[in-house]
Design an enzyme around this catalytic site. Structure first.
Site, short mmCIF file in Angstrom:
data_model
loop_
_atom_site.label_atom_id
_atom_site.label_comp_id
_atom_site.label_asym_id
_atom_site.label_seq_id
_atom_site.Cartn_x
_atom_site.Cartn_y
_atom_site.Cartn_z
N HIS B 60 -8.74 -0.67 0.25
CA HIS B 60 -7.54 -1.72 0.60
C HIS B 60 -6.72 -1.32 1.13
O HIS B 60 -6.19 -0.37 1.05
CB HIS B 60 -7.32 -2.35 -0.81
N THR B 61 -5.96 -2.15 2.04
CA THR B 61 -4.87 -1.60 2.82
C THR B 61 -3.82 -1.31 1.87
O THR B 61 -3.30 -2.37 1.20
CB THR B 61 -4.48 -3.17 3.79
N LYS B 62 -3.26 -0.19 1.88
CA LYS B 62 -2.27 0.16 1.03
C LYS B 62 -0.81 0.27 1.86
O LYS B 62 0.33 0.03 1.46
CB LYS B 62 -2.53 1.58 0.55
N ASP B 164 -5.92 -7.21 -0.24
CA ASP B 164 -6.24 -6.31 1.12
C ASP B 164 -5.73 -7.22 2.22
O ASP B 164 -6.23 -7.79 3.06
CB ASP B 164 -7.66 -6.56 1.27
#
Lengths: 249, 284
Positions: B60-62, B164
């Site tokens: 997931h985009t962090k 995300d």
């Protein structure tokens, strides 16, 4: 015509004793009885032209579209049963979209033509499906240049310089053979295509409309309908040429 | 190779490529670990691996990696005007100095983005698919800016709900038969429309200028001047910006035009800037 394939023509999974699949042949006949569609591949692009018989005075002009955009650089002209052609065009769109999603670039003409060909062929293999009664002429302009393909109801896909399908195909193909397509621009080819369609039209007094499209340098390598003024000009020239030849006769 | 549907999936929502199910069922979770790239066949789990990632290979985009900074846009008499710089920064490094952060959707609509550039490229791909669909139906109907704005709201909000997000602040600008349109969509799906919209630093720096000077009937020269002033302020005060800008105009008459890159007249020779400590209290 009936009685030729007696007994062997009931399903597309039956061969006749002389090796024909009659259902496919009958599908081909359905195309041969439709109005003429022709395609010309020229120096800088491809022109597709359809003769559309006006079935009723109540129809809005420009309805019953026979030419479909598949992707920006590909277009398709349908001869034969229009709804069948529409199904094939939709499948071509799915293939083009999925190719772009996977490979990131517009689908090349020969890849699309193969995929459409194998899709149409599918319908010749199974008893539960009937073959499509439509031939499609595919005009593509990809990084390898312009190309014209034809996919017929048997699933055969072939690449052409110029071709015609439908009622007037014999006469149209004779005319096309006289043209020097390799030296012609699309602008000139539009005029020639319209002339041919007018010439091969059955003179039974029925009105007909023309639908002409091109994909060429001039259209920015995008498949679109020919500009209205060019089409009007081509029709004028075609009618003039017809009158000349009538007078000669 | 079977194409993986990344858009318009009814189960997952638009813009997401995931495994068959968005939420793994107990059948999947309770399976014994299958040999795979991250697990040796002997059955021993490798050390120093986050156990959660063994079940879920998706990341997931962090945080964003390559980012664009602010975007600003105003309405004026003939339509709308959007402006932003051409930098894609890699953290603090000013890495890519010719990124076009604006995207022409069709002859009536432009989308500009700040934030993660790769997510913006993905958004451009989605919009291109929509536009090609319009081209394919060939009935003279194009997506209006309101429709593009609504679509992007849904995409970004749905991605946020899956934890995300597409890490972007988008500005949608265009013209429609009922007037010009400007909207902003943020990475969590926050959205609004207004006569002037800004993202990022321009919220703080350009918005006061717009509030004071933007009028719906301002002429093109006035609008350009206002845009130049706003871009200049943002360049002076935002460390992640460069003196290279593009302005996109969408007008009823002429459609979309994205300008060539240009630079603004800026001064760095202010005495107090050149020798800051000289004037500081206590300096000698």
């Amino acid at each position: 015509m009936s009685g030729i394939g007696t007994g062997y023509d009931l399903s597309s999974t039956t061969y006749s004793p002389d090796g024909k699949v009659f259902q496919t042949e009958y599908a081909q006949k359905s195309v041969d009885n439709s109005s003429t569609v022709l395609g010309l591949k020229c120096k800088d692009g491809v022109v597709l032209a359809c003769e559309k018989l006006v079935l009723s005075k109540l129809l809005v002009e420009g309805s019953n579209r026979r030419i479909h955009n598949i992707d920006r650089h590909v277009g398709v002209a349908v001869a034969g049963l229009a709804p069948d052609g529409r199904m094939i065009a939709n499948r071509a769109w799915d293939e083009a979209a999925s190719y772009k999603r996977v490979y990131g670039e517009p689908i090349p003409g020969h890849v699309l033509c193969e995929r459409v060909g194998s899709y149409v062929h599918l319908f010749n293999l199974y008893w539960s499906l009937r073959p499509y009664g439509a031939t499609i002429l595919l005009a593509a302009y990809d990084k390898n240049g312009p190309a014209l393909y034809a996919v017929d109801p048997s699933g055969t896909s072939l690449r052409y310089f110029g071709t015609a399908v439908g009622k007037g195909r014999q006469a149209a193909k004779n005319e096309i053979e006289k043209l020097k397509l390799a030296e012609m621009t699309c602008r000139e080819a539009v005029v020639e295509a319209v002339k041919i369609l007018h010439k091969v039209h059955d003179e039974d007094g029925k009105k007909f409309e023309l639908e002409v499209s091109w994909v060429c340098e001039e259209s920015g390598k995008e498949h679109q309908r020919v500009p209205a003024d060019l089409l009007a000009d081509a029709e004028r020239q075609a009618k003039a040429a017809l009158e000349d030849s009538d007078m000669d006769d | 190779m079977l194409p993986r549907p990344t858009t318009h999936s009814k189960a997952l929502g638009p813009g997401v490529a995931g495994p068959e199910l968005a939420v793994a069922t107990s059948a999947v979770l309770d399976r014994p670990p299958q040999p795979g790239a991250h697990l040796p066949l002997s059955g021993a789990a490798p050390c120093a691996v986050d156990p959660a990632s063994l079940h879920d290979p998706r990341q997931h985009t962090k945080y964003p990696m390559v980012t664009g900074t602010s975007v600003m846009a105003i309405k004026y008499k003939d339509g709308v005007m959007l402006g932003c710089d051409m930098l894609a920064a890699y953290g603090s490094t000013k890495r890519y100095k010719t990124t076009q952060r604006m995207y022409r959707v069709n002859s009536k609509c432009v989308v500009a983005a700040g934030g993660e550039i790769s997510d913006f490229q993905h958004i451009c791909t989605l919009l291109d698919e929509l536009t090609t669909d319009d081209f394919r139906t060939d009935d003279g109907i194009e997506l209006t800016p309101q429709e593009v704005y609504a679509y992007l709201c849904r995409v970004l909000y749905n991605r946020r709900n899956k934890f995300d997000p597409l890490w972007n602040s988008l500005v949608v600008g265009g013209v429609a038969p009922d007037g010009s349109f400007l909207g902003m969509v943020g990475m969590i799906g926050t959205h609004y429309t207004d006569n002037h919209v800004t993202t990022g630093f321009a919220n703080q720096l350009a918005r006061p200028l717009f509030r004071e000077r933007q009028k719906d009937d301002m002429s093109e020269e006035e609008a350009l001047q206002l845009m130049y002033d706003a871009l200049k302020v943002c360049y002076y005060r935002d460390k992640q910006s460069i003196n290279k800008f593009q302005i996109a105009k969408v007008t009823h008459a002429a459609g979309v035009s994205i300008s060539e890159p240009f630079a603004l007249d800026v001064r760095w020779d202010y005495k107090k800037f050149a020798e800051p400590t000289k004037w500081a209290v206590g300096a000698w």
